[in-house]
Design a protein around this motif. Structure first.
Motif, PDB file in Angstrom:
ATOM      1  N   ASP A 191       0.679  -1.185   0.126  1.00 36.43           N
ATOM      2  CA  ASP A 191      -0.113   0.014  -0.034  1.00 36.43           C
ATOM      3  C   ASP A 191       0.827   1.289   0.213  1.00 36.43           C
ATOM      4  N   MET A 192       1.875   1.124   0.434  1.00 36.30           N
ATOM      5  CA  MET A 192       2.802   2.456   0.458  1.00 36.30           C
ATOM      6  C   MET A 192       3.894   2.434  -0.764  1.00 36.30           C
ATOM      7  N   THR A 193       4.848   3.508  -0.628  1.00 32.44           N
ATOM      8  CA  THR A 193       5.659   3.511  -1.733  1.00 32.44           C
ATOM      9  C   THR A 193       7.086   3.179  -0.848  1.00 32.44           C
ATOM     10  N   SER A 194       7.925   2.570  -1.351  1.00 31.12           N
ATOM     11  CA  SER A 194       9.256   2.186  -0.516  1.00 31.12           C
ATOM     12  C   SER A 194      10.624   2.552  -1.218  1.00 31.12           C
ATOM     13  N   LEU A 195      11.545   2.997  -0.446  1.00 31.34           N
ATOM     14  CA  LEU A 195      12.809   3.343  -1.001  1.00 31.34           C
ATOM     15  C   LEU A 195      13.835   2.914  -0.195  1.00 31.34           C
ATOM     16  N   ALA A 196      15.013   2.235  -0.740  1.00 35.55           N
ATOM     17  CA  ALA A 196      16.157   1.439  -0.026  1.00 35.55           C
ATOM     18  C   ALA A 196      17.237   2.674  -0.087  1.00 35.55           C
ATOM     19  N   PHE A 197      17.508   2.847   0.899  1.00 35.65           N
ATOM     20  CA  PHE A 197      18.889   3.652   1.296  1.00 35.65           C
ATOM     21  C   PHE A 197      19.919   2.664   1.410  1.00 35.65           C
ATOM     22  N   SER A 198      21.040   2.585   0.528  1.00 39.84           N
ATOM     23  CA  SER A 198      22.069   1.645   0.448  1.00 39.84           C
ATOM     24  C   SER A 198      23.361   2.334   0.459  1.00 39.84           C
ATOM     25  N   TRP A 199      23.956   1.835   1.734  1.00 40.85           N
ATOM     26  CA  TRP A 199      25.508   2.718   2.020  1.00 40.85           C
ATOM     27  C   TRP A 199      26.523   1.602   1.637  1.00 40.85           C
ATOM     28  N   PRO A 200      27.625   1.996   1.477  1.00 41.56           N
ATOM     29  CA  PRO A 200      28.919   1.054   0.931  1.00 41.56           C
ATOM     30  C   PRO A 200      29.371   0.249   1.964  1.00 41.56           C
ATOM     31  N   THR A 201      28.721  -0.552   2.636  1.00 39.29           N
ATOM     32  CA  THR A 201      29.427  -1.501   3.297  1.00 39.29           C
ATOM     33  C   THR A 201      29.942  -2.802   2.414  1.00 39.29           C
ATOM     34  N   ARG A 202      30.737  -3.481   2.797  1.00 38.70           N
ATOM     35  CA  ARG A 202      31.354  -4.548   1.886  1.00 38.70           C
ATOM     36  C   ARG A 202      30.926  -6.015   2.539  1.00 38.70           C
ATOM     37  N   GLN A 203      31.333  -6.721   1.553  1.00 40.06           N
ATOM     38  CA  GLN A 203      30.535  -8.168   1.865  1.00 40.06           C
ATOM     39  C   GLN A 203      31.781  -8.989   2.783  1.00 40.06           C
ATOM     40  N   ASN A 204      32.363  -8.376   3.739  1.00 34.71           N
ATOM     41  CA  ASN A 204      33.454  -8.915   4.428  1.00 34.71           C
ATOM     42  C   ASN A 204      33.509  -8.353   5.680  1.00 34.71           C
ATOM     43  N   ILE A 205      32.914  -9.483   6.835  1.00 35.53           N
ATOM     44  CA  ILE A 205      32.777  -8.954   7.968  1.00 35.53           C
ATOM     45  C   ILE A 205      33.989  -8.361   8.735  1.00 35.53           C
ATOM     46  N   ILE A 206      35.237  -8.656   8.248  1.00 29.91           N
ATOM     47  CA  ILE A 206      36.393  -8.074   9.065  1.00 29.91           C
ATOM     48  C   ILE A 206      36.364  -6.496   8.357  1.00 29.91           C
ATOM     49  N   ALA A 207      35.796  -6.130   7.426  1.00 29.71           N
ATOM     50  CA  ALA A 207      35.669  -4.778   7.174  1.00 29.71           C
ATOM     51  C   ALA A 207      34.889  -3.926   8.021  1.00 29.71           C
ATOM     52  N   TYR A 208      34.124  -4.689   8.605  1.00 25.88           N
ATOM     53  CA  TYR A 208      33.171  -3.849   9.531  1.00 25.88           C
ATOM     54  C   TYR A 208      33.718  -4.115  11.185  1.00 25.88           C
ATOM     55  N   GLY A 209      34.100  -5.502  11.384  1.00 24.45           N
ATOM     56  CA  GLY A 209      34.694  -5.683  12.595  1.00 24.45           C
ATOM     57  C   GLY A 209      35.769  -4.903  13.069  1.00 24.45           C
ATOM     58  N   GLY A 210      36.629  -4.689  11.878  1.00 24.08           N
ATOM     59  CA  GLY A 210      37.729  -3.674  11.979  1.00 24.08           C
ATOM     60  C   GLY A 210      37.718  -2.317  12.190  1.00 24.08           C
ATOM     61  N   GLY A 211      36.422  -1.722  12.011  1.00 30.86           N
ATOM     62  CA  GLY A 211      36.254  -0.332  11.880  1.00 30.86           C
ATOM     63  C   GLY A 211      36.133   0.259  10.604  1.00 30.86           C
TER      64      GLY A 211
END
Length: 433
Positions: A191-211
């Motif tokens: 019933d709504m209109t939707s929008l995805a906000f995509s920020w550039p996280t990488r598909q590598n958990i070390i990239a996130y866990g390392g900060g």
């Protein structure tokens, strides 16, 4: 040598326990929320015949850098200098999947087949330069104007003139953001209109866990701030809702704090100015101290803030242990200072849903990092909190000794049935039926 072994061991642990932040290359349709599987409601039966086609349009805004090749348009893991905007067409199941079959699967608590979501079309409208504290926004290509024009047509043609923004977590790609926005939209009745906000996280958990990707999350926040400003100024949406998961909560918290800081001195009602409705923090990886500091600003901006917590979210437990920053708002914790407790208690638009509370009475706990869409009881509250103005008790939640804290009781489906049937009866009375 010992340092290297220790680092590799840590990487392995993070990779195993934080993998829940990620999404597979092909995203299956989430389990059916209990409001549809047990209560006899359908998310699709009200949709008129002329609009019954299985794909779903999702608008997007991304700070990922565009990747071009001869085969397709896509957005990769590099950070872009501008925010790209456009739309995707998200398919539900195989091309031959019928509307009646999709409707059937959308009411089943157990499906005999997997309904995979895929991007079957993607159109970039253009690129937009978000504003910062030093520079104003720039739309030289007219990208945002084109987006607003098309989006407003969608909003005006929809049954509900609200807009939903989905902000994803870590270790996912551009596809995942759109697929999740599409299925949330699907179970909110399309019933709504939707929008995805995509920020550039990488598909590598070390990239996130390392900060590294944590810093990327904060660098993407100004683009979300600018997007909200543009949507509130140019769109015809009645309200703008936000659902954020995991690390997406950092993006949203930073964006809303900046939004408040830019406009607090204008002497206007910021809720009326920006029309922000429900902001739903699902299993959010936001340090508690950071969230509490921003809470007064968020409370002045939004109609409702909902935070879900669980006692057994391995991803958040590991994030706290290895990444620092203290407890996360998605964790079940009571280690607030007296000052923080005072800030939380004065946030009159805050609701905390403890999905683990009273689990003994239910006979099961609601755990993991994906519970908010994997567990039919938890996902139902996401749907109802965004889709309606229902208060917590009207959504079937049970009060606790704390006015802000709510639980999912053992008789949750029955409470929902009584509440929703009563609301239908009242609506019929108002309409003279």
């Amino acid at each position: 040598m010992m340092h290297l072994i220790k680092r590799n061991f840590l990487a392995g642990i993070l990779g195993l326990l934080l993998a829940a932040c990620s999404g597979p290359a092909v995203q299956p349709l989430m389990p059916t929320p209990v409001v549809f599987s047990e209560l006899g409601f359908s998310p699709m039966e009200h949709i008129p015949e002329e609009k019954r086609w299985t794909p779903r349009r999702v608008y997007y805004a991304t700070t990922r850098q565009r990747e071009d090749d001869l085969q397709r348009l896509d957005y990769g893991n590099l950070e872009g200098e501008k925010m790209s905007v456009g739309m995707t067409l998200v398919g539900f199941g195989a091309p031959q999947l019928s509307w009646s079959d999709l409707s059937h699967y959308s009411q089943q608590d157990s499906r005999d087949t997997t309904v995979d979501l895929s991007i079957s079309g993607l159109v970039e409208i253009g690129r937009f330069s978000p504003s910062t504290d030093e520079t104003p926004s720039s739309d030289e290509s007219g990208a945002m104007a084109w987006l607003m024009n098309d989006m407003n047509s969608s909003i005006e043609a929809s049954r509900d003139d609200d807009l939903l923004i989905y902000v994803h977590g870590a270790k996912v790609n551009f596809y995942n953001a759109n697929a999740f926005a599409a299925q949330l939209d699907h179970f909110m009745g399309r019933d709504m209109t939707s929008l995805a906000f995509s920020w550039p996280t990488r598909q590598n958990i070390i990239a996130y866990g390392g900060g590294g990707d944590v810093r990327r999350a904060y660098r993407a926040a100004p683009a979300l701030t600018s997007l909200i400003e543009e949507l509130s100024r140019e769109s015809v949406a009645r309200r703008i809702h936000i659902v954020c998961w995991s690390a997406g909560g950092r993006v949203v918290t930073s964006a809303l704090q900046a939004l408040y800081d830019r406009h607090a001195r204008e002497g206007v009602d910021l809720r009326e100015k920006f029309r922000l409705g429900t902001v739903y923090y699902a299993a959010a990886d936001v340090p508690t101290s950071e969230f509490v500091d921003a809470l007064p600003a968020i409370n002045d901006l939004v109609s409702r803030t909902v935070v879900t917590v669980s006692s057994k979210d391995g991803a958040l437990d590991m994030a706290k242990m290895f990444m620092g920053g203290g407890a996360r708002i998605g964790q079940r914790t009571n280690d607030l200072t007296e000052e923080q407790q005072q800030i939380v208690m004065t946030a009159d638009r805050l609701e905390v849903v403890d999905v683990s509370r009273d689990w003994e009475g239910r006979g099961f706990d609601i755990t993991g990092h994906r519970y908010w869409f994997d567990h039919p009881w938890a996902s139902t509250d996401v749907v109802l909190a965004v889709r309606s103005d229902y208060a917590p008790q009207q959504r079937g939640l049970a009060p606790t000794e704390n006015n802000l804290l709510w639980s999912i009781p053992s008789d949750y489906p029955e409470r929902l049935r009584n509440s929703l049937n009563l609301k239908q009866l009242r609506l019929q009375e108002v309409n003279g039926q």
